[in-house]
Design a protein around this motif. Sequence first.
Motif, PDB file in Angstrom:
ATOM      1  N   LYS A 264      -9.586   1.881  -3.582  1.00 36.22           N
ATOM      2  CA  LYS A 264      -9.757   2.768  -2.429  1.00 36.22           C
ATOM      3  C   LYS A 264      -8.399   3.319  -2.014  1.00 36.22           C
ATOM      4  CE  LYS A 264     -11.418   2.745   2.366  1.00 36.22           C
ATOM      5  NZ  LYS A 264     -11.958   1.895   3.458  1.00 36.22           N
ATOM      6  N   ASN A 265      -7.383   2.464  -2.110  1.00 33.84           N
ATOM      7  CA  ASN A 265      -5.997   2.854  -1.869  1.00 33.84           C
ATOM      8  C   ASN A 265      -5.175   2.566  -3.119  1.00 33.84           C
ATOM      9  OD1 ASN A 265      -5.847   3.594   1.119  1.00 33.84           O
ATOM     10  ND2 ASN A 265      -6.852   1.597   1.221  1.00 33.84           N
TER      11      ASN A 265
ATOM     12  N   ASN B 199       0.860  -1.180   0.000  1.00 29.59           N
ATOM     13  CA  ASN B 199       0.000   0.000   0.000  1.00 29.59           C
ATOM     14  C   ASN B 199       0.898   1.233   0.000  1.00 29.59           C
ATOM     15  OD1 ASN B 199      -1.716   2.140   0.582  1.00 29.59           O
ATOM     16  ND2 ASN B 199      -2.986   0.953   1.983  1.00 29.59           N
TER      17      ASN B 199
ATOM     18  N   TYR C 272      -1.836   0.675  -4.648  1.00 30.89           N
ATOM     19  CA  TYR C 272      -0.973  -0.437  -4.301  1.00 30.89           C
ATOM     20  C   TYR C 272       0.079  -0.683  -5.379  1.00 30.89           C
ATOM     21  CZ  TYR C 272      -4.671  -1.532  -0.927  1.00 30.89           C
ATOM     22  OH  TYR C 272      -5.595  -1.474   0.092  1.00 30.89           O
TER      23      TYR C 272
ATOM     24  N   SER D 246      -0.261   4.338  -0.575  1.00 31.56           N
ATOM     25  CA  SER D 246      -1.070   5.546  -0.354  1.00 31.56           C
ATOM     26  C   SER D 246      -0.539   6.358   0.813  1.00 31.56           C
ATOM     27  CB  SER D 246      -2.532   5.157  -0.070  1.00 31.56           C
ATOM     28  OG  SER D 246      -3.073   4.426  -1.136  1.00 31.56           O
ATOM     29  N   GLN D 247       0.261   5.693   1.674  1.00 33.49           N
ATOM     30  CA  GLN D 247       0.723   6.344   2.900  1.00 33.49           C
ATOM     31  C   GLN D 247       2.140   6.900   2.779  1.00 33.49           C
ATOM     32  OE1 GLN D 247      -1.523   6.533   5.366  1.00 33.49           O
ATOM     33  NE2 GLN D 247      -2.939   5.424   4.023  1.00 33.49           N
TER      34      GLN D 247
ATOM     35  N   HIS E 233       1.381  -2.575   5.940  1.00 30.03           N
ATOM     36  CA  HIS E 233       0.973  -2.099   4.627  1.00 30.03           C
ATOM     37  C   HIS E 233       1.543  -2.973   3.507  1.00 30.03           C
ATOM     38  CE1 HIS E 233       0.387   1.569   7.097  1.00 30.03           C
ATOM     39  NE2 HIS E 233      -0.632   1.756   6.294  1.00 30.03           N
TER      40      HIS E 233
END
Length: 344
Positions: A182-183, A131, A185, A133-134, A143
């Motif tokens: 939604k996120n 992930n 990746y 997104s962070q 993540h």
Amino acid sequence: MKTIVEHIVDSLNEQHEIVTATILHKSGSAPREAGTKMVIRKDTSIEGTIGGGTLEAMAMQLAPEVFKTKQSSIEDIELTDDDARAAGMVCGGEVSVLLEHIDALDISQLNIYHKAKELKTVGTDFIMITNISQTNRRMSGKHKWICTETELFGEEDKEVQGIVRELRENFYHVKFHLHVGKNRYMIEPFYAMDRLYIVGAGHVSQQIALLSKSLGFYTVVIDDREAFANKERFPSADEIHVVSSTYEGLLQEVGIPPNSYIAIVTRGVDKVVLEQALRMRAKYIGMIGSKTKRNYVYAELLKEGFAQQELDVVHCPIGVSINAQTPEEIAISIVAELTQVKRS
């Protein structure tokens, strides 16, 4: 030859924290493709490459800040035409690079990479999901996930489970890409080392084995003659198998896994080998010989129930056309074709 996963785990064991630089996207004439990764250690030593030159230098200049803040980031690096020419390219471009801080004190993250190394060691194909997104903040091991054809490792997450279901629909053909839902990746396939099975241990095979090993292929030589299939004639081969003279039951005797490369260069049992290779879900099948020989073998296989569509995947005559004549030249043409398939 260590894989990038092994370098990551070894570096974490030695230095406890590292930064990885991964190309997420490129435009123009950037030197390496998306998915290319390198490891940057705190002592500025590196493993792997994302293309050298300005791109690599800039990633290394940014790494100390990532070590300091422990925050991963995505950086857009522009290569000028001068940068490109210095790297042997015509014009510049833009590259998006993920600089990811990986800390051995993050047990979840460490466990994911140890699992990746374990899967690599036993030759299990897997896909890593991260992930991203962070970014511009700490990215923990929570993540990051690993999925195989049957298992998923990492924190339970409904969105990731949905992504895994999609990936498994075409598991062996997943390319590096970014999945946006939604996120956001990063999807990284880590397939087992490219394995080349050379069936036949003649003079051409000797030259193929020398070249394929130097290009990173795990090289396996197969023949029914111990006088030909031995370590003295094939010092660079990773495995050598002496099989029955009929060459039947190769899959059972040798254990050829899916997604392998198979070069058929026997002295007269090509049809028997090809028949088995077509059932192995191979990434590449090449058969040496003239068009006349090919047409005869194909006609026999069609009589036995194979479809023309199945035969069309075979590279025959094997190798790219360079008017090769000597065993060395023929080997070069074959290994060039293997590389072409690998990189396509």
